[in-house]
Structure formats: C-alpha cells, structure tokens
Design an enzyme around this catalytic site. Structure first.
Site, PDB file in Angstrom:
ATOM      1  N   CYS A  42       0.784  -1.270   0.048  1.00 15.24           N
ATOM      2  CA  CYS A  42       0.147   0.065  -0.091  1.00 15.24           C
ATOM      3  C   CYS A  42       0.874   1.307  -0.025  1.00 15.24           C
ATOM      4  O   CYS A  42       0.449   2.483   0.208  1.00 15.24           O
ATOM      5  CB  CYS A  42      -1.091  -0.107   1.200  1.00 15.24           C
ATOM      6  SG  CYS A  42      -0.142   0.346   2.853  1.00 15.24           S
TER       7      CYS A  42
ATOM      8  N   ASP B  51      30.556   2.385 -10.942  1.00 11.28           N
ATOM      9  CA  ASP B  51      30.187   3.614 -10.026  1.00 11.28           C
ATOM     10  C   ASP B  51      30.309   3.158  -8.739  1.00 11.28           C
ATOM     11  O   ASP B  51      29.886   2.170  -8.026  1.00 11.28           O
ATOM     12  CB  ASP B  51      28.586   3.494 -10.492  1.00 11.28           C
ATOM     13  CG  ASP B  51      28.034   4.472  -9.481  1.00 11.28           C
ATOM     14  OD1 ASP B  51      28.443   5.252  -8.629  1.00 11.28           O
ATOM     15  OD2 ASP B  51      26.711   4.719  -9.634  1.00 11.28           O
TER      16      ASP B  51
HETATM   17 ZN   LIG Z   1       0.849  -1.573   3.767  1.00 14.92          ZN
END
Ligand SMILES: [Zn+2]
Length: 454
Positions: free
Chosen positions: A216, A370
C-alpha cells in the site's frame, strides 16, 4: 540425441581441462561450450536428479548458504551436485551438472543444490524447475549491474512463474524478501531472528531499502532492526506484517564463534530445538546457517551429523578468512555492496580488541564502475571500534580516503595493496582486518597466502 549429449560431456571435460592448463577459471567455459553442442543438456541431466532440486538466490550469502546446504545433504549420505565455486549464471550451472556426468552422459545424484544469480534464474528455469528456492536477502547490489531492487524482484518473479510448484524458504526478517514471497503466491516457510540481539553491534543509522510497504506504499514501522532493512516490521495501514518465523534463532552469543539455538515452530508452537555451535564470525552468518538448516529440515532431513560441519568450517575465498603472518593475525573479508560492507563493519566491531584496518576499493568492470555506494556505507562506525590506524588502497584509494575524511576519520593512502600490508605488519597491533571489494579479493588473498608461507 544421445550422441550429442555424450559429445557435449566430452567437450565440457576438454574445455575444462584446457582452461585449467591455461590457468583460467574453466568452470564457466565448459558449460558454455557444452550447451552449444547440445542445447537440451541441462534439461536432460537435471531430470536424472533422483530426489529434489534446490536453488539459492539472494544478494548476499548465497555461496556460504548453498555450500553449507550441500554439506548438510552429504552428511545425510546423499549424492549431491553443487556449483561450489559460485559460478552462478547459466553456463556455471550447466558446468556443475555436466562435469559430474559419466562418459555415457549420466549423473549419479540424489539432490542438486545450486546457487543462481537472481538475474540469471529466468535463463536457468527453462531447463529445470526447482522444488525449493532459498531466498537469503535482497539488498542493493552494484548499481550498474542490477539497477534497482525492484528490477531484481521482477526478474526473480519471471523465473518463479516458470516453476509454479517451487516452494520458498525465506528470510522473513527481510521485508523485501517477505513481501516478495507473499506477492509471489508460492508456498513458503520462514527463518529469522525474532528478538533484538544485545551483542549485535549493527547501527540503527544504516541505509534501509524497502522502508515503504510494497502493498500500500505507506511507511513501515519497525520494532527493531538487526541490520539494513532486516528486523521486525509492520505496516500501520494495510496490516502487512512480519510473517511468523518457522525456524527462529534465539539465545545468540557472538563472542567465540557463533552460538545460538534454533527453535522449530509449527502453528506457533515450538516442536523441536537445536543448539548450534559454529566456527563462523559475524552476526549475518546466523542467517546463512539458518537458511541452510531450514532448507534441509523443510526438505525432511534429520540433520544429525551437522555439528562437525559447523565446527570445522573454514571460510574460503576471503569470507572472513584468517592468515597468520609473522606475529600478526590477518582477517580478510570480501564486501561487494553497502549491506555487505555494513555487515563487515559489524563483524569488525564484534572484536573489541585493538586493531588496524586496510580497505581496498577497485572499480573494475566486475566491481561496478560507479562507486558512489561508498557514501551509503556507515564508515563512521569504525570510530568506536578500537581501530588504531587505517590504510586505504586499491584503484580508488583516494575516493575511499575522501569518504573517511567526511566521517572525520584519518587514513593513509598506499596505492599498492602489498605495500599497504607490509606497512601494517610493522609497529602496529598484530590484529589486522582487510576489507576488499570484488576484484581486489583474489590478488590480495594470493598475496596473503604467499606471505603466510614465508
Ligand atoms: Zn501496507
């Protein structure tokens, strides 16, 4: 096709022989040419594995974990095929099988234990479908080789899609690994360390990948960190949290080798405990041992005979490898990326006696050109580690010196590694740590070996 298979086996042996004569690492070449002679070679040979095929993936600890797992199976009387040298791309995997084949093109193998580079898994899995994948951790590696960590995860996912029945053995303390396993839809079991360890000197200021929830995108909350992004985490928004640990390390002691207890759990209940006493150093090696142990136990092994394997462990190829030169104890360790370096710093700090330190940084193609990652390593922590003097060396010695300077740590630049070691052998603490990145490893190791003989 039998003819081409046999020809491929002969080709592999020949190429391997010639490369060794020429002093080159022949392992990869043998597989490459054998596959050209007979493209189905790996598919055919791997079908002859009588029991299970394990693969080990993950940024750090692959070779240690995979070789230990192979040794565990051997201790159970199994015939094992393993790519011990860590040649972990397709050609190296082919070599591991083909160089074990007899002249009729058959292998005698119960269990295959194969380390695979994360980016190469999708090239190997068309040839065989592993039964189990051990996933050690996902750290940022050399930037220009792998790009971002989510590219690595996509590549791994692509491979796993080809092996829908493959079960995962995962480090659940690594939020990236746990999220990956959860998203993959594959069945998995977990290993981890459920409580913070007092003796683990890892800082809480290290960089951390995956601080955001992969489901999320909210910021994750941590109860504690072991190092890097490894620890106990949960997402306050969607409920994603650290999965239950099936193989848990507890009662950890780091002072003399590694000692801990593994609790095996089923449905949250401890069903078996096992005391581990290992000749390893470094907190992170608990994870390597846990990974191998969990994988073998999950595969149904009793593991009655592993104590000698853990006690007699001799690190190879510069993984915490020790040398005695004159009166000086020298400990060589490879670090390829920020997480590896931070673990190395912790390992140095676990030794509370006075010490000197050499850091060797190269920027050859295999190291990654790098080297901006030096700024992601917590070199500041050497300040509290009884480090009496520091020498920087290698092709990018001055970049390393600048990095130390910004942490207000004094260092001396000696470009030649041999000169750096000789300098440290006189008038210093007799306790020398040498941290090297990839291409500096073999030359430094060979040099230390010849110095040890004198
Ligand atoms: Zn979450």
């Amino acid at each position: 096709m039998a003819f081409r298979k046999v020809l491929a086996v002969k080709t592999a042996r020949f190429v391997n022989f010639v490369s060794k004569k020429l002093g080159k690492q022949g392992v990869t070449m043998a597989g490459k040419y054998a596959l050209k002679v007979y493209p189905n070679l790996l598919r055919d040979l791997s079908k002859e594995v009588r029991e299970k095929i394990y693969v080990t993936c993950g940024t750090n600890g692959k070779t240690t974990t995979n070789n230990m797992l192979a040794n565990f199976f051997i201790s159970e009387g199994k015939k094992v095929i393993c790519n011990r040298t860590g040649s972990n791309m397709l050609a190296g995997v082919v070599s591991a099988f083909v160089l074990e084949a007899d002249s009729k093109g058959h292998i005698d193998c119960d269990v295959a234990v194969i380390e695979i580079d994360e980016a190469s898994a999708r090239r190997v899995f068309p040839h065989f479908k592993p039964d189990y994948m051990v996933l050690t951790n996902l750290f940022r590696d050399q930037l220009d080789r792998y790009g971002e960590i989510d590219i690595t995860m996509n590549l791994l996912n692509e491979a796993l899609d080809m092996a829908p029945d493959c079960e995962l053995i995962i480090n659940s303390d690594d939020v990236l690994v746990a999220s990956f396993a959860e998203k993959s839809g594959h069945k998995y079991t977990t290993f981890g360390i459920s409580e913070p360890c007092d003796e683990n000197p890892a800082s809480t200021t290290e960089i951390r990948e995956g601080r955001f929830c992969m489901f999320c995108s909210s910021q994750l909350e941590y109860d504690f960190y072991h190092f890097s992004q490894l620890g106990s985490y949960h997402c306050p928004k969607c409920g994603f949290k650290h999965p239950q640990i099936d193989f848990n390390a507890t009662n950890i002691s780091l002072s003399k080798g590694l000692k801990f207890t593994i609790e095996e759990k089923k449905d949250g209940e401890v069903v078996k405990t096992r005391d581990i006493d290992a000749n390893y150093r470094g907190f992170y090696n608990i994870y390597n041992i846990l990974a191998s142990y969990s994988a073998a136990r999950y595969g149904g092994m009793e593991l009655k005979g592993i104590d000698p394997i853990l006690k007699d462990f001799h690190p190879e190829n510069g993984r915490m490898e020790s040398f005695k030169i004159g009166s000086t104890n020298v400990l060589l360790n490879l670090a390829k990326n920020p997480a590896g370096f931070n673990q190395n710093i912790s390992a140095v700090m676990e030794d509370d006696s006075d010490k000197d330190l050499i850091v060797v940084i190269n920027d050859n193609a295999q190291d990654g050109r790098d080297i901006s990652w030096l700024w992601d390593v917590d070199f500041e922590r050497f300040k509290g580690a009884n480090v009496k003097s520091i020498v920087v060396s290698g092709l990018r010695a001055y970049d390393m010196q600048l990095r130390f300077k910004y942490s207000e740590i004094k260092s001396k630049a000696i470009m030649d590694v041999g000169d750096a070691v000789k300098y440290m052998l006189k008038g210093h603490t007799d306790n020398l740590y040498i941290l090297v990145n990839y291409t500096a490893l073999y030359s430094t190791r060979n040099m230390l070996k010849s110095m040890e003989k004198k």
